[in-house]
Design an enzyme around this catalytic site. Structure first.
Site, short mmCIF file in Angstrom:
data_model
loop_
_atom_site.label_atom_id
_atom_site.label_comp_id
_atom_site.label_asym_id
_atom_site.label_seq_id
_atom_site.Cartn_x
_atom_site.Cartn_y
_atom_site.Cartn_z
N THR A 194 0.75 -1.23 -0.10
CA THR A 194 -0.05 0.04 -0.11
C THR A 194 1.20 1.21 -0.03
OG1 THR A 194 -1.58 -1.00 1.18
CG2 THR A 194 -1.52 1.33 1.48
N ARG A 220 -14.04 -6.93 -1.61
CA ARG A 220 -13.47 -6.59 -0.16
C ARG A 220 -12.96 -5.30 -0.29
NH1 ARG A 220 -8.18 -5.16 1.33
NH2 ARG A 220 -7.57 -5.99 3.47
N ASP A 256 -8.55 -1.11 4.88
CA ASP A 256 -8.84 -0.05 5.81
C ASP A 256 -8.55 1.21 5.02
OD1 ASP A 256 -5.17 0.78 6.18
OD2 ASP A 256 -5.99 -1.12 5.20
N HIS A 299 -1.84 -5.03 7.52
CA HIS A 299 -3.06 -5.89 7.50
C HIS A 299 -4.29 -5.07 7.61
CE1 HIS A 299 -5.76 -9.26 9.16
NE2 HIS A 299 -5.69 -9.38 7.74
#
Length: 319
Positions: free
Chosen positions: A169, A197, A200, A222
């Site tokens: 990310t 999906r 965050d 995660h």
């Protein structure tokens, strides 16, 4: 009014960075930080700077955002992004978007051109069309590496979690000369994730948060764990209680690890222009520019320093 010294911090994702990709990741975060700093030096806003830095990494196939994003279970790229302005707490985000090169640009348009904060999937697609954002074929975003990894993860004895460690990310935080802060985060998500999906990144307070009263942060790691503890907002809360960026980041990451067993990384800048890049994973590529000095690293405890002039010169020679 005393003018702030602008600062930018970027990350290219926390996890495990494979040896052969180290150089590319280092070069990519350095380039992004220099670009964002260039915007700030010319008097641009923190929001402009973080958007520019993230766009640079979305266009770099070394990172799991934009081009180079991982594939979902169906072998498609679905991306999430968020941007936030610490001046007025305005924010814009998109989730599960396909076929656009720079989700961060679209997130910024959501923030500035709508009354909403998050657009998803088909609606985000319609909005992109309305805003004249060019559509690109999905294949254009897919690298050989992402496809290889997707295939490997489909094998019956595979463990997608193993690959998950190399997350990638991307994000940026900045403070500009007016003392405004901003954050931006963008991702392709988890490899072989279920269709639809959303992690965050697109969620305010988890993937990022910015508030002039305390500072700004962007997270990586995660996603489900980050969401459980609302990591970005938690770090700012700790800073509001008087912690330094480094201690706030470590405290929040430590809580996430002990409470839900989640690993990740964060970049932080506070309202005084102090910064931190911290992670509980093996590695996180990061870079920052402050006082015309560039700092960058990948491993715990690694801090390379160069002058910006020197860095820009080697940038022109092709790192």
């Amino acid at each position: 009014l005393g003018r702030m010294k602008p600062v930018i911090v970027v990350h290219g994702g926390a996890g495990r960075i494979f040896k052969e990709r180290e150089e590319g990741c280092r070069a990519g975060v350095v380039r992004a930080a220099l670009r964002g700093y260039g915007v700030l030096k010319q008097g641009g806003s923190a929001v402009d700077a973080v958007e520019e830095a993230v766009r640079s990494m979305e266009d770099d196939p070394h990172f799991n955002a934009g081009c180079g994003s991982v594939l979902n279970e169906k072998g498609e790229v679905e991306m999430d992004a968020i941007i936030m302005d610490g001046k007025n707490l305005d924010s814009g985000a998109v989730s599960a978007v396909k076929c656009i090169a720079n989700p961060i640009k679209l997130a910024r348009l959501v923030m500035e051109k709508t009354k909403h904060m998050l657009l998803t999937d088909h609606g985000a697609h319609l909005f992109a069309q309305a805003m004249g954002i060019p559509e690109i074929p999905g294949e254009k975003l897919i690298t050989e590496r992402s496809r290889e990894r997707w295939k490997k993860n489909l094998e019956p004895d595979s463990n997608p979690g193993e690959f998950q460690k190399d997350l990638g990310t991307v994000g940026a935080v900045a403070i500009d000369s007016e003392g405004n802060v901003a954050c931006a985060t963008s991702t392709g998500g988890l490899s072989n994730k279920l269709i639809g999906r959303v992690g965050d990144t697109a969620c305010i307070g988890s993937g990022g948060y910015a508030d002039n009263h305390s500072g700004a942060t962007s997270t990586t790691g995660h996603g489900e764990s980050i969401m459980k503890v609302v990591l970005a907002r938690l770090i700012l809360y700790h800073m509001e209680q008087g912690m330094s960026p480094e201690v706030a980041a470590d405290t929040a990451l430590d809580y996430m690890k002990t409470r839900v067993g989640g690993l990740g990384g964060v970049i932080v800048v506070n309202k005084a222009g102090e910064w931190a890049a911290r992670f509980s994973t093996q590695q996180m590529s990061w870079a920052t520019v402050k006082d015309d000095n560039l700092h960058y690293g990948i491993y715990a405890g690694e801090k390379n320093v160069k002058s910006v002039d020197e860095a820009l010169a080697s940038e022109r020679e092709g790192f």
